[in-house]
Design a protein around this motif. Structure first.
Motif, PDB file in Angstrom:
ATOM      1  N   ILE A 146      -5.246 -26.498 -18.160  1.00  0.00           N
ATOM      2  CA  ILE A 146      -3.799 -27.022 -18.412  1.00  0.00           C
ATOM      3  C   ILE A 146      -3.014 -25.587 -18.917  1.00  0.00           C
ATOM      4  O   ILE A 146      -3.393 -24.935 -19.767  1.00  0.00           O
ATOM      5  CB  ILE A 146      -3.661 -28.033 -19.331  1.00  0.00           C
ATOM      6  CG1 ILE A 146      -4.325 -29.317 -18.760  1.00  0.00           C
ATOM      7  CG2 ILE A 146      -1.957 -28.398 -19.559  1.00  0.00           C
ATOM      8  CD1 ILE A 146      -4.313 -30.513 -19.611  1.00  0.00           C
ATOM      9  N   VAL A 147      -2.037 -25.128 -17.771  1.00  0.00           N
ATOM     10  CA  VAL A 147      -1.260 -24.091 -18.169  1.00  0.00           C
ATOM     11  C   VAL A 147       0.010 -24.551 -18.118  1.00  0.00           C
ATOM     12  O   VAL A 147       0.507 -25.160 -17.372  1.00  0.00           O
ATOM     13  CB  VAL A 147      -1.536 -22.846 -17.164  1.00  0.00           C
ATOM     14  CG1 VAL A 147      -0.756 -21.720 -17.426  1.00  0.00           C
ATOM     15  CG2 VAL A 147      -2.934 -22.554 -17.094  1.00  0.00           C
TER      16      VAL A 147
ATOM     17  N   ASP B 183      -9.811 -35.984 -20.542  1.00  0.00           N
ATOM     18  CA  ASP B 183      -9.663 -35.106 -21.882  1.00  0.00           C
ATOM     19  C   ASP B 183      -8.046 -35.204 -22.431  1.00  0.00           C
ATOM     20  O   ASP B 183      -8.561 -35.395 -23.886  1.00  0.00           O
ATOM     21  CB  ASP B 183     -10.220 -33.873 -21.739  1.00  0.00           C
ATOM     22  CG  ASP B 183     -11.585 -33.831 -21.299  1.00  0.00           C
ATOM     23  OD1 ASP B 183     -12.337 -34.976 -21.546  1.00  0.00           O
ATOM     24  OD2 ASP B 183     -12.175 -32.766 -20.909  1.00  0.00           O
ATOM     25  N   CYS B 184      -7.330 -35.121 -21.640  1.00  0.00           N
ATOM     26  CA  CYS B 184      -6.059 -34.904 -22.360  1.00  0.00           C
ATOM     27  C   CYS B 184      -5.208 -35.966 -22.416  1.00  0.00           C
ATOM     28  O   CYS B 184      -4.106 -36.100 -23.104  1.00  0.00           O
ATOM     29  CB  CYS B 184      -5.094 -33.959 -21.488  1.00  0.00           C
ATOM     30  SG  CYS B 184      -4.685 -34.109 -20.037  1.00  0.00           S
ATOM     31  N   GLY B 185      -5.770 -37.005 -21.972  1.00  0.00           N
ATOM     32  CA  GLY B 185      -5.185 -38.378 -21.972  1.00  0.00           C
ATOM     33  C   GLY B 185      -3.816 -38.621 -21.322  1.00  0.00           C
ATOM     34  O   GLY B 185      -2.879 -39.373 -21.595  1.00  0.00           O
ATOM     35  N   LEU B 186      -3.891 -37.809 -20.008  1.00  0.00           N
ATOM     36  CA  LEU B 186      -2.371 -37.881 -19.205  1.00  0.00           C
ATOM     37  C   LEU B 186      -2.900 -38.036 -18.020  1.00  0.00           C
ATOM     38  O   LEU B 186      -3.827 -38.089 -17.415  1.00  0.00           O
ATOM     39  CB  LEU B 186      -1.804 -36.532 -19.461  1.00  0.00           C
ATOM     40  CG  LEU B 186      -1.152 -36.318 -20.708  1.00  0.00           C
ATOM     41  CD1 LEU B 186      -0.856 -34.730 -20.670  1.00  0.00           C
ATOM     42  CD2 LEU B 186      -0.035 -37.073 -21.054  1.00  0.00           C
ATOM     43  N   GLU B 187      -1.850 -38.956 -17.210  1.00  0.00           N
ATOM     44  CA  GLU B 187      -1.884 -39.117 -15.686  1.00  0.00           C
ATOM     45  C   GLU B 187      -1.479 -37.762 -15.009  1.00  0.00           C
ATOM     46  O   GLU B 187      -0.647 -37.275 -15.688  1.00  0.00           O
ATOM     47  CB  GLU B 187      -1.078 -40.374 -15.228  1.00  0.00           C
ATOM     48  CG  GLU B 187      -1.409 -41.567 -15.939  1.00  0.00           C
ATOM     49  CD  GLU B 187      -2.913 -41.897 -15.582  1.00  0.00           C
ATOM     50  OE1 GLU B 187      -3.523 -42.013 -14.551  1.00  0.00           O
ATOM     51  OE2 GLU B 187      -3.630 -42.532 -16.355  1.00  0.00           O
TER      52      GLU B 187
ATOM     53  N   ASP C 242       0.627 -37.358 -12.718  1.00  0.00           N
ATOM     54  CA  ASP C 242       2.265 -37.271 -12.565  1.00  0.00           C
ATOM     55  C   ASP C 242       2.910 -36.961 -13.921  1.00  0.00           C
ATOM     56  O   ASP C 242       3.994 -36.708 -13.785  1.00  0.00           O
ATOM     57  CB  ASP C 242       2.798 -38.713 -12.183  1.00  0.00           C
ATOM     58  CG  ASP C 242       2.620 -39.971 -13.197  1.00  0.00           C
ATOM     59  OD1 ASP C 242       2.110 -39.569 -14.242  1.00  0.00           O
ATOM     60  OD2 ASP C 242       2.737 -41.033 -12.663  1.00  0.00           O
ATOM     61  N   ALA C 243       2.281 -36.692 -14.966  1.00  0.00           N
ATOM     62  CA  ALA C 243       2.731 -35.937 -16.000  1.00  0.00           C
ATOM     63  C   ALA C 243       3.031 -34.553 -15.747  1.00  0.00           C
ATOM     64  O   ALA C 243       3.584 -33.810 -16.585  1.00  0.00           O
ATOM     65  CB  ALA C 243       1.863 -36.113 -17.397  1.00  0.00           C
ATOM     66  N   PHE C 244       2.208 -33.927 -14.741  1.00  0.00           N
ATOM     67  CA  PHE C 244       2.306 -32.722 -14.572  1.00  0.00           C
ATOM     68  C   PHE C 244       2.997 -32.258 -13.231  1.00  0.00           C
ATOM     69  O   PHE C 244       3.478 -32.870 -12.444  1.00  0.00           O
ATOM     70  CB  PHE C 244       0.644 -31.922 -14.240  1.00  0.00           C
ATOM     71  CG  PHE C 244      -0.138 -32.363 -15.348  1.00  0.00           C
ATOM     72  CD1 PHE C 244      -0.050 -31.109 -16.287  1.00  0.00           C
ATOM     73  CD2 PHE C 244      -0.781 -33.073 -15.303  1.00  0.00           C
ATOM     74  CE1 PHE C 244      -1.198 -31.344 -17.426  1.00  0.00           C
ATOM     75  CE2 PHE C 244      -1.541 -33.550 -16.820  1.00  0.00           C
ATOM     76  CZ  PHE C 244      -1.464 -32.499 -17.562  1.00  0.00           C
ATOM     77  N   GLU C 245       3.793 -30.936 -13.201  1.00  0.00           N
ATOM     78  CA  GLU C 245       4.549 -30.473 -12.215  1.00  0.00           C
ATOM     79  C   GLU C 245       3.877 -30.158 -10.882  1.00  0.00           C
ATOM     80  O   GLU C 245       4.318 -30.478  -9.795  1.00  0.00           O
ATOM     81  CB  GLU C 245       5.406 -29.313 -12.509  1.00  0.00           C
ATOM     82  CG  GLU C 245       6.312 -28.888 -11.709  1.00  0.00           C
ATOM     83  CD  GLU C 245       7.329 -28.060 -12.378  1.00  0.00           C
ATOM     84  OE1 GLU C 245       8.315 -27.481 -11.421  1.00  0.00           O
ATOM     85  OE2 GLU C 245       7.225 -27.678 -13.726  1.00  0.00           O
TER      86      GLU C 245
ATOM     87  N   GLY D 128      -0.915 -36.997  -6.269  1.00  0.00           N
ATOM     88  CA  GLY D 128       0.628 -37.381  -5.999  1.00  0.00           C
ATOM     89  C   GLY D 128       1.449 -36.346  -6.296  1.00  0.00           C
ATOM     90  O   GLY D 128       2.583 -36.712  -6.694  1.00  0.00           O
ATOM     91  N   ILE D 129       1.045 -35.189  -6.545  1.00  0.00           N
ATOM     92  CA  ILE D 129       2.249 -33.955  -7.163  1.00  0.00           C
ATOM     93  C   ILE D 129       1.779 -32.701  -6.112  1.00  0.00           C
ATOM     94  O   ILE D 129       0.770 -32.778  -5.405  1.00  0.00           O
ATOM     95  CB  ILE D 129       1.688 -33.567  -8.587  1.00  0.00           C
ATOM     96  CG1 ILE D 129       0.219 -33.223  -8.724  1.00  0.00           C
ATOM     97  CG2 ILE D 129       2.211 -34.729  -9.530  1.00  0.00           C
ATOM     98  CD1 ILE D 129      -0.242 -32.823 -10.097  1.00  0.00           C
ATOM     99  N   ALA D 130       2.777 -31.866  -6.024  1.00  0.00           N
ATOM    100  CA  ALA D 130       2.582 -30.712  -5.042  1.00  0.00           C
ATOM    101  C   ALA D 130       1.322 -29.821  -5.585  1.00  0.00           C
ATOM    102  O   ALA D 130       0.991 -29.745  -6.746  1.00  0.00           O
ATOM    103  CB  ALA D 130       3.911 -29.874  -5.218  1.00  0.00           C
TER     104      ALA D 130
END
Length: 291
Positions: free
Chosen positions: A1-2, A38-42, A44-47, A88-90
């Motif tokens: 994750i950056v 690990d980070c607990g995110l879906e 779609d939380a990322f760009e 679901g993200i670019a």
């Protein structure tokens, strides 16, 4: 994750299954799934997703071309499309050498520099070229494949696929080991050659002198074509300031034209193993968001 400032917030490493029971993309996706857990995110939380990969990368199609590097069954693999569809993200994909150059010009050893050549020395030779602040990609995304430009005209029309004349045939760390073996020395890797040279071994110093001449010759040609402000050398061997960076710098500055030598900086890259990831994010930002 950056993040969008180039900071690596979290990382996970997953080995490629070389037995063939899982494809590279299956391994990549399972690794992403584990990272998200690990980070607990879906997703779609990322760009988006940026991929840095070995091989010739067709950035217009988001896939690996015929030359997939040394990754098994990687050639002709579609990457960006399947990742975007699954999460679901670019998604974007770029050559790893290009990503290293982007990262180093963004937050690394060439931060803020608009004209940079990055040469990555490893089993082969990779690299990336930034001119006027823009990455040179060419018409397909193959730009910057500096390991495959010929430096030995006498070998250009010989050998399988004419690769015998290529820069990486003579300037890679693999070439360094072959040079040592040809001289009768049983040094199986670059680390042992550098260790022997550091201890004053005359044969090792002679081998390194010949090899750094090859490294410098290719860089000299690139400098004459692109007129950079900074040349960076990356790869594990780039930590060898006294035995690699300094002699290559001296040989390049001695052989380029005086006008181009003026102000030219040649030094080691800084970001190490994070460079590909950071550069993949920079590529994504530049291409997908326009920031």
């Amino acid at each position: 994750i950056v993040d969008d400032a180039g900071n690596v917030r979290m990382r996970r490493e997953v080995p490629i299954d070389r037995s063939g029971s899982a494809t590279v993309m299956e391994t990549v996706m399972s690794g992403i799934d584990a990272l998200l857990k690990d980070c607990g995110l879906e997703a779609d939380a990322f760009e988006g997703i940026g991929v840095s990969s070995a091989g010739c990368i067709d950035t217009t199609k988001g896939c690996v071309a015929e030359n997939g590097g040394n990754i098994p069954n990687w050639s002709y693999t579609s990457v960006a499309g399947p990742l975007s569809e699954r999460y679901g993200i670019a998604a974007t994909i770029a050559n790893d050498g290009n990503c290293v150059a982007l990262a180093e010009a963004w937050i690394g050893a060439a931060k803020g520099v608009r004209d940079v050549i990055c040469v990555v020395l490893g089993t082969g030779v990779g690299g990336g070229i930034i001119s006027g602040g823009r990455l040179i990609e060419g018409s397909h995304g193959f730009g910057g494949e500096i390991g495959h430009f010929p430096t030995h005209a006498d070998l250009l029309m010989t050998g399988e696929k004419k690769w015998g004349s290529h820069y990486e045939t003579f300037a890679s760390t693999g070439a360094l080991v072959r040079r040592a073996l040809a001289s009768g020395k049983d040094w199986p890797n670059g680390r042992e050659i550098f260790e022997a040279a550091a201890s004053g071994d005359a044969a090792a110093l002679e081998i390194l002198d010949g090899w750094t001449t090859e490294v410098a010759a290719g860089i000299t040609g690139l400098v004459h074509i692109f007129d950079p402000s900074v040349v960076l050398i990356g790869g594990g061997v780039s930590a060898q300031e006294e035995l690699l960076i300094r002699p290559v710098r001296a040989k390049v500055l001695d052989t380029v034209t005086p006008d181009m030598a003026s102000g030219l900086v040649l030094k080691a890259a800084e970001l190490g193993n994070n460079a590909g990831m950071v550069g993949a994010v920079k590529y994504f930002i530049d291409r997908e968001t326009g920031r």
